[in-house]
Design an enzyme around this catalytic site. Sequence first.
Site: not given
Lengths: 234, 80
Positions: A206, A204, A87
């Site tokens: 994560e 993302h 990002c």
Amino acid sequence: MLRASVIVFPGSNCDRDVKVAIERVTGFPARMVWHGEASVPASDFIVLPGGFSYGDYLRCGAMAAHSPIMRDVIAKAKAGTPVLGICNGFQVLCESGLLPGVLMRNRSLKFICRDVDLRVENNSTYFTRCYREGEVIRIPIAHAEGNYFADDDTLDRLEGEGRVVMRYASAAGEISDAANPNGAQRNIAGISDESGRIVGMMPHPERLFETALGGIDGRRVFESAVVGFAEAMD
Amino acid sequence: MKARIKITLKNGVLDPQGKAIAHALGSLGFAGIDDVRQGKYIEVQLAETDPAKAREAVERMCKDLLANTVIENYAYEIEG
């Protein structure tokens, strides 16, 4: 022992999520490195996390790209240390010249935060080798500036060299304008450098790395890095 | 000396903010707006007194940080 470093800029806000994801998936501690440091400790890979570094002043990622730590990140990346930009980290990679192109304002002008379907186009990069080519995965995006832009020559070169790592797709894996959340050229959600060791992606991973989070499709980004680490040990 | 720097999107680069502004102007009753492009204006106060050196410095500032030449053009005037 695997040595991962997460760079923390003022305004980063996914740095701890990335640290937790790395630690839970790899089993090794990840170090946080402040942007004002002169150098990154020797690392098996470096992550530039998401967020709003320097408040997105001037352009997203522009100030971070010139921060003291980035001089060493760029040097280490050029010397072969794998770097993942997620990002805002992808925006920093583009602004620093490690990856081509730029992430522009979404065509809707809206901040978009939702899960998207992605087709894995290149599963030979350092951070995608645990995915299957053509596989559709679902992980979230959360950005206002994810509209990937590069001139046609650059896009053709990226395609020709297999450097488009993932694209926004339908759940069935079709690449269409309807499946493009932000107006990114050719539905590009992630790209790599020539070596496949520097990867930038808007989604993302994560945020979906274990079932408690609602999905595990992001997990293999970090597992891929473990495979790379294990190979380097051999 | 003072540098007045204008940064604009290159032709062909989509400007969704410009489009939104054009739309808003239309809603306010301003007719005949064909297109709006949004850019940035930056003033830099320089200690430099030599115009040639000031120009050289501003050129580098634009290339290195102020503009992203993938999508933006820049132009500047130096005065004082």
